[in-house]
Design a protein around this motif. Sequence first.
Motif, PDB file in Angstrom:
ATOM      1  N   VAL A 112      10.469  -3.134 -48.726  1.00  0.00           N
ATOM      2  CA  VAL A 112       9.096  -3.325 -48.267  1.00  0.00           C
ATOM      3  C   VAL A 112       8.320  -4.120 -49.310  1.00  0.00           C
ATOM      4  CG1 VAL A 112       6.983  -2.193 -47.447  1.00  0.00           C
ATOM      5  CG2 VAL A 112       9.188  -1.071 -47.120  1.00  0.00           C
ATOM      6  N   ILE A 113       7.639  -5.153 -48.849  1.00  0.00           N
ATOM      7  CA  ILE A 113       6.696  -5.880 -49.693  1.00  0.00           C
ATOM      8  C   ILE A 113       5.321  -5.307 -49.378  1.00  0.00           C
ATOM      9  CG2 ILE A 113       5.607  -8.109 -50.160  1.00  0.00           C
ATOM     10  CD1 ILE A 113       8.356  -9.368 -49.253  1.00  0.00           C
ATOM     11  N   VAL A 114       4.695  -4.701 -50.383  1.00  0.00           N
ATOM     12  CA  VAL A 114       3.347  -4.155 -50.221  1.00  0.00           C
ATOM     13  C   VAL A 114       2.430  -5.044 -51.044  1.00  0.00           C
ATOM     14  CG1 VAL A 114       1.851  -2.141 -50.504  1.00  0.00           C
ATOM     15  CG2 VAL A 114       4.286  -1.810 -50.031  1.00  0.00           C
ATOM     16  N   TYR A 115       1.490  -5.688 -50.372  1.00  0.00           N
ATOM     17  CA  TYR A 115       0.568  -6.529 -51.134  1.00  0.00           C
ATOM     18  C   TYR A 115      -0.859  -6.030 -50.948  1.00  0.00           C
ATOM     19  CZ  TYR A 115      -1.017  -9.486 -47.167  1.00  0.00           C
ATOM     20  OH  TYR A 115      -1.575  -9.954 -46.015  1.00  0.00           O
ATOM     21  N   PHE A 116      -1.612  -6.096 -52.034  1.00  0.00           N
ATOM     22  CA  PHE A 116      -2.995  -5.626 -52.069  1.00  0.00           C
ATOM     23  C   PHE A 116      -3.909  -6.836 -52.221  1.00  0.00           C
ATOM     24  CE2 PHE A 116      -0.398  -2.107 -53.476  1.00  0.00           C
ATOM     25  CZ  PHE A 116      -0.938  -1.035 -52.784  1.00  0.00           C
ATOM     26  N   TYR A 117      -4.921  -6.915 -51.372  1.00  0.00           N
ATOM     27  CA  TYR A 117      -5.839  -8.047 -51.393  1.00  0.00           C
ATOM     28  C   TYR A 117      -7.276  -7.532 -51.290  1.00  0.00           C
ATOM     29  CZ  TYR A 117      -5.943  -7.409 -46.308  1.00  0.00           C
ATOM     30  OH  TYR A 117      -6.086  -6.877 -45.052  1.00  0.00           O
ATOM     31  N   PRO A 118      -8.241  -8.298 -51.838  1.00  0.00           N
ATOM     32  CA  PRO A 118      -9.621  -7.799 -51.922  1.00  0.00           C
ATOM     33  C   PRO A 118     -10.353  -7.613 -50.601  1.00  0.00           C
ATOM     34  CG  PRO A 118      -9.248  -9.493 -53.579  1.00  0.00           C
ATOM     35  CD  PRO A 118      -8.041  -9.489 -52.675  1.00  0.00           C
ATOM     36  N   ALA A 119     -10.324  -8.616 -49.701  1.00  0.00           N
ATOM     37  CA  ALA A 119     -11.167  -8.500 -48.509  1.00  0.00           C
ATOM     38  C   ALA A 119     -10.694  -9.412 -47.388  1.00  0.00           C
ATOM     39  CB  ALA A 119     -12.621  -8.844 -48.852  1.00  0.00           C
ATOM     40  N   ALA A 120     -10.616  -8.841 -46.201  1.00  0.00           N
ATOM     41  CA  ALA A 120     -10.267  -9.619 -45.011  1.00  0.00           C
ATOM     42  C   ALA A 120     -11.325 -10.684 -44.768  1.00  0.00           C
ATOM     43  CB  ALA A 120     -10.172  -8.685 -43.805  1.00  0.00           C
ATOM     44  N   LEU A 125       3.616  -5.161 -45.710  1.00  0.00           N
ATOM     45  CA  LEU A 125       2.406  -4.379 -45.475  1.00  0.00           C
ATOM     46  C   LEU A 125       1.301  -4.926 -46.373  1.00  0.00           C
ATOM     47  CD1 LEU A 125       3.962  -0.780 -45.662  1.00  0.00           C
ATOM     48  CD2 LEU A 125       3.537  -2.150 -43.600  1.00  0.00           C
ATOM     49  N   GLY A 126       0.167  -5.286 -45.794  1.00  0.00           N
ATOM     50  CA  GLY A 126      -0.988  -5.745 -46.559  1.00  0.00           C
ATOM     51  C   GLY A 126      -2.038  -4.650 -46.592  1.00  0.00           C
ATOM     52  N   VAL A 127      -2.576  -4.364 -47.777  1.00  0.00           N
ATOM     53  CA  VAL A 127      -3.530  -3.263 -47.944  1.00  0.00           C
ATOM     54  C   VAL A 127      -4.826  -3.793 -48.560  1.00  0.00           C
ATOM     55  CG1 VAL A 127      -3.931  -1.011 -49.023  1.00  0.00           C
ATOM     56  CG2 VAL A 127      -1.612  -1.662 -48.319  1.00  0.00           C
ATOM     57  N   SER A 128      -5.957  -3.411 -47.957  1.00  0.00           N
ATOM     58  CA  SER A 128      -7.278  -3.737 -48.507  1.00  0.00           C
ATOM     59  C   SER A 128      -8.213  -2.561 -48.252  1.00  0.00           C
ATOM     60  CB  SER A 128      -7.832  -5.003 -47.855  1.00  0.00           C
ATOM     61  OG  SER A 128      -8.324  -4.720 -46.563  1.00  0.00           O
ATOM     62  N   PRO A 129      -9.390  -2.576 -48.886  1.00  0.00           N
ATOM     63  CA  PRO A 129     -10.343  -1.487 -48.629  1.00  0.00           C
ATOM     64  C   PRO A 129     -11.089  -1.620 -47.299  1.00  0.00           C
ATOM     65  CG  PRO A 129     -10.904  -2.694 -50.666  1.00  0.00           C
ATOM     66  CD  PRO A 129      -9.792  -3.428 -50.000  1.00  0.00           C
ATOM     67  N   ASP A 130     -10.805  -2.677 -46.533  1.00  0.00           N
ATOM     68  CA  ASP A 130     -11.502  -2.904 -45.263  1.00  0.00           C
ATOM     69  C   ASP A 130     -11.205  -1.810 -44.234  1.00  0.00           C
ATOM     70  OD1 ASP A 130     -12.645  -5.517 -45.919  1.00  0.00           O
ATOM     71  OD2 ASP A 130     -10.568  -6.214 -45.898  1.00  0.00           O
ATOM     72  N   GLN A 131     -12.182  -1.578 -43.363  1.00  0.00           N
ATOM     73  CA  GLN A 131     -12.017  -0.626 -42.263  1.00  0.00           C
ATOM     74  C   GLN A 131     -11.075  -1.205 -41.204  1.00  0.00           C
ATOM     75  OE1 GLN A 131     -13.138   2.464 -42.040  1.00  0.00           O
ATOM     76  NE2 GLN A 131     -14.334   2.402 -43.925  1.00  0.00           N
ATOM     77  N   PRO A 132     -10.392  -0.340 -40.420  1.00  0.00           N
ATOM     78  CA  PRO A 132      -9.474  -0.831 -39.382  1.00  0.00           C
ATOM     79  C   PRO A 132     -10.104  -1.845 -38.422  1.00  0.00           C
ATOM     80  CG  PRO A 132      -9.166   1.517 -39.669  1.00  0.00           C
ATOM     81  CD  PRO A 132     -10.364   1.131 -40.507  1.00  0.00           C
ATOM     82  N   GLU A 133     -11.375  -1.661 -38.065  1.00  0.00           N
ATOM     83  CA  GLU A 133     -12.036  -2.577 -37.129  1.00  0.00           C
ATOM     84  C   GLU A 133     -12.092  -3.995 -37.705  1.00  0.00           C
ATOM     85  OE1 GLU A 133     -12.972   1.529 -36.757  1.00  0.00           O
ATOM     86  OE2 GLU A 133     -13.654   0.251 -38.397  1.00  0.00           O
ATOM     87  N   LYS A 134     -12.399  -4.109 -38.988  1.00  0.00           N
ATOM     88  CA  LYS A 134     -12.453  -5.424 -39.626  1.00  0.00           C
ATOM     89  C   LYS A 134     -11.050  -6.021 -39.717  1.00  0.00           C
ATOM     90  CE  LYS A 134     -14.252  -8.003 -43.562  1.00  0.00           C
ATOM     91  NZ  LYS A 134     -14.868  -7.937 -44.886  1.00  0.00           N
ATOM     92  N   LEU A 135     -10.058  -5.179 -39.976  1.00  0.00           N
ATOM     93  CA  LEU A 135      -8.675  -5.663 -40.034  1.00  0.00           C
ATOM     94  C   LEU A 135      -8.249  -6.206 -38.669  1.00  0.00           C
ATOM     95  CD1 LEU A 135      -6.970  -2.889 -42.189  1.00  0.00           C
ATOM     96  CD2 LEU A 135      -7.848  -5.121 -42.930  1.00  0.00           C
ATOM     97  N   ALA A 136      -8.657  -5.544 -37.595  1.00  0.00           N
ATOM     98  CA  ALA A 136      -8.316  -6.002 -36.244  1.00  0.00           C
ATOM     99  C   ALA A 136      -8.946  -7.370 -35.967  1.00  0.00           C
ATOM    100  CB  ALA A 136      -8.766  -4.979 -35.210  1.00  0.00           C
TER     101      ALA A 136
END
Length: 155
Positions: free
Chosen positions: A34-42, A69-80
Amino acid sequence: MAERLSPGDPAPDFTLQNAEGKAVSLAKHRGRKVIVYFYPAAMTAGCTKQACDFTDNLDLLAAAGYDVLGVSPDQPEKLAKFRDKESLRVTLLSDPDRATLEAYAAYGEKMNYGKKMMGVIRSTFVVDEEGRIEHAFYNVKATGHVAKLIRDLGV
Protein backbone atom coordinates in the motif's frame (compact mmCIF):
# COMPACT_ATOMS: atom_id res chain seq x y z
CA MET A 1 4.79 15.18 17.48
CA ALA A 2 5.40 11.51 16.73
CA GLU A 3 8.85 10.35 15.75
CA ARG A 4 9.40 9.90 12.03
CA LEU A 5 8.85 6.40 10.73
CA SER A 6 11.65 4.37 9.19
CA PRO A 7 11.81 1.19 7.08
CA GLY A 8 11.00 -1.84 9.24
CA ASP A 9 8.72 0.05 11.64
CA PRO A 10 5.15 -1.22 11.95
CA ALA A 11 2.82 1.02 9.97
CA PRO A 12 0.32 2.67 12.33
CA ASP A 13 -3.07 1.16 11.54
CA PHE A 14 -5.98 3.44 10.81
CA THR A 15 -9.62 3.41 9.84
CA LEU A 16 -10.76 6.60 8.10
CA GLN A 17 -13.78 7.68 6.08
CA ASN A 18 -13.50 7.81 2.30
CA ALA A 19 -15.22 10.37 0.06
CA GLU A 20 -18.52 8.45 0.44
CA GLY A 21 -18.23 8.40 4.23
CA LYS A 22 -17.45 4.65 4.30
CA ALA A 23 -14.77 3.30 6.62
CA VAL A 24 -11.48 2.22 5.02
CA SER A 25 -8.90 0.43 7.13
CA LEU A 26 -5.22 -0.11 6.40
CA ALA A 27 -5.54 -3.59 7.97
CA LYS A 28 -7.96 -4.62 5.19
CA HIS A 29 -5.10 -4.20 2.71
CA ARG A 30 -2.87 -6.84 4.34
CA GLY A 31 -1.40 -9.12 1.70
CA ARG A 32 -0.91 -6.22 -0.74
CA LYS A 33 1.55 -3.37 -0.73
CA VAL A 34 0.00 0.00 0.00
CA ILE A 35 1.20 3.48 -0.89
CA VAL A 36 -0.17 5.88 1.72
CA TYR A 37 0.38 9.50 0.85
CA PHE A 38 -0.45 12.52 3.00
CA TYR A 39 -1.27 15.86 1.39
CA PRO A 40 -2.31 19.24 2.86
CA ALA A 41 -5.60 20.12 1.14
CA ALA A 42 -7.90 18.97 -1.62
CA MET A 43 -8.43 21.30 -4.58
CA THR A 44 -5.12 23.15 -4.22
CA ALA A 45 -2.69 23.25 -7.13
CA GLY A 46 0.05 20.98 -5.77
CA CYS A 47 -2.33 18.46 -4.21
CA THR A 48 -4.35 18.31 -7.44
CA LYS A 49 -1.19 17.64 -9.47
CA GLN A 50 -0.11 14.88 -7.09
CA ALA A 51 -3.55 13.23 -6.98
CA CYS A 52 -3.83 13.36 -10.78
CA ASP A 53 -0.34 11.84 -11.12
CA PHE A 54 -1.34 8.97 -8.82
CA THR A 55 -4.60 8.50 -10.77
CA ASP A 56 -2.72 8.49 -14.10
CA ASN A 57 -0.41 5.75 -12.78
CA LEU A 58 -2.98 3.78 -10.78
CA ASP A 59 -3.26 0.89 -13.24
CA LEU A 60 0.55 0.54 -13.43
CA LEU A 61 0.84 0.55 -9.63
CA ALA A 62 -2.08 -1.87 -9.19
CA ALA A 63 -0.54 -4.28 -11.71
CA ALA A 64 2.66 -4.18 -9.64
CA GLY A 65 0.64 -5.07 -6.49
CA TYR A 66 0.20 -1.62 -4.94
CA ASP A 67 -2.97 -0.02 -3.60
CA VAL A 68 -2.93 3.78 -3.20
CA LEU A 69 -4.55 5.73 -0.36
CA GLY A 70 -4.42 9.54 -0.12
CA VAL A 71 -5.01 11.12 3.30
CA SER A 72 -5.76 14.76 4.16
CA PRO A 73 -7.56 16.61 6.95
CA ASP A 74 -10.42 17.44 4.54
CA GLN A 75 -13.97 16.31 5.27
CA PRO A 76 -15.45 13.48 3.12
CA GLU A 77 -17.76 15.94 1.30
CA LYS A 78 -14.79 18.02 0.11
CA LEU A 79 -12.95 14.85 -0.92
CA ALA A 80 -15.97 13.81 -3.01
CA LYS A 81 -16.01 17.20 -4.77
CA PHE A 82 -12.24 16.95 -5.37
CA ARG A 83 -12.56 13.42 -6.74
CA ASP A 84 -15.45 14.32 -9.02
CA LYS A 85 -13.97 17.62 -10.25
CA GLU A 86 -10.60 16.04 -11.15
CA SER A 87 -11.90 12.54 -12.15
CA LEU A 88 -9.67 10.96 -9.50
CA ARG A 89 -9.62 7.19 -9.04
CA VAL A 90 -7.33 7.20 -6.01
CA THR A 91 -9.01 6.35 -2.69
CA LEU A 92 -9.10 9.61 -0.72
CA LEU A 93 -9.44 9.45 3.05
CA SER A 94 -10.50 12.05 5.60
CA ASP A 95 -8.45 12.62 8.79
CA PRO A 96 -10.03 15.78 10.26
CA ASP A 97 -8.67 15.23 13.78
CA ARG A 98 -5.19 14.58 12.29
CA ALA A 99 -4.65 11.45 14.44
CA THR A 100 -3.36 9.40 11.50
CA LEU A 101 -1.33 12.32 10.14
CA GLU A 102 0.30 12.65 13.56
CA ALA A 103 0.86 8.88 13.94
CA TYR A 104 2.89 8.98 10.70
CA ALA A 105 4.68 12.22 11.75
CA ALA A 106 3.11 13.83 8.67
CA TYR A 107 1.78 16.76 10.69
CA GLY A 108 3.99 19.23 12.47
CA GLU A 109 6.20 22.25 12.09
CA LYS A 110 7.15 23.05 8.52
CA MET A 111 8.38 25.92 6.42
CA ASN A 112 5.84 27.53 4.11
CA TYR A 113 6.99 30.47 1.99
CA GLY A 114 9.84 31.10 4.43
CA LYS A 115 7.66 31.05 7.56
CA LYS A 116 7.49 28.33 10.21
CA MET A 117 3.99 27.00 10.71
CA MET A 118 2.10 23.90 11.80
CA GLY A 119 0.59 21.87 9.02
CA VAL A 120 0.56 18.72 6.91
CA ILE A 121 4.03 17.62 5.84
CA ARG A 122 3.63 16.16 2.35
CA SER A 123 4.80 12.57 2.89
CA THR A 124 4.53 9.17 1.26
CA PHE A 125 4.89 5.71 2.79
CA VAL A 126 5.09 2.31 1.19
CA VAL A 127 3.65 -0.35 3.49
CA ASP A 128 4.54 -3.98 2.77
CA GLU A 129 2.19 -6.97 2.74
CA GLU A 130 2.72 -7.60 6.47
CA GLY A 131 1.96 -4.00 7.51
CA ARG A 132 5.53 -2.72 7.95
CA ILE A 133 7.02 0.47 6.54
CA GLU A 134 9.09 -0.39 3.48
CA HIS A 135 9.85 3.23 2.46
CA ALA A 136 9.23 6.54 4.23
CA PHE A 137 9.53 9.77 2.24
CA TYR A 138 9.05 13.09 4.07
CA ASN A 139 8.84 16.60 2.58
CA VAL A 140 8.21 15.33 -0.93
CA LYS A 141 7.45 17.67 -3.82
CA ALA A 142 3.96 17.50 -5.30
CA THR A 143 5.23 17.68 -8.87
CA GLY A 144 7.35 14.78 -10.09
CA HIS A 145 6.99 12.76 -6.89
CA VAL A 146 4.90 9.95 -8.38
CA ALA A 147 7.33 9.46 -11.28
CA LYS A 148 10.26 9.35 -8.82
CA LEU A 149 8.38 6.92 -6.57
CA ILE A 150 7.71 4.60 -9.52
CA ARG A 151 11.43 4.68 -10.42
CA ASP A 152 12.46 4.07 -6.79
CA LEU A 153 10.09 1.10 -6.55
CA GLY A 154 11.29 -0.34 -9.87
CA VAL A 155 7.74 -0.45 -11.26
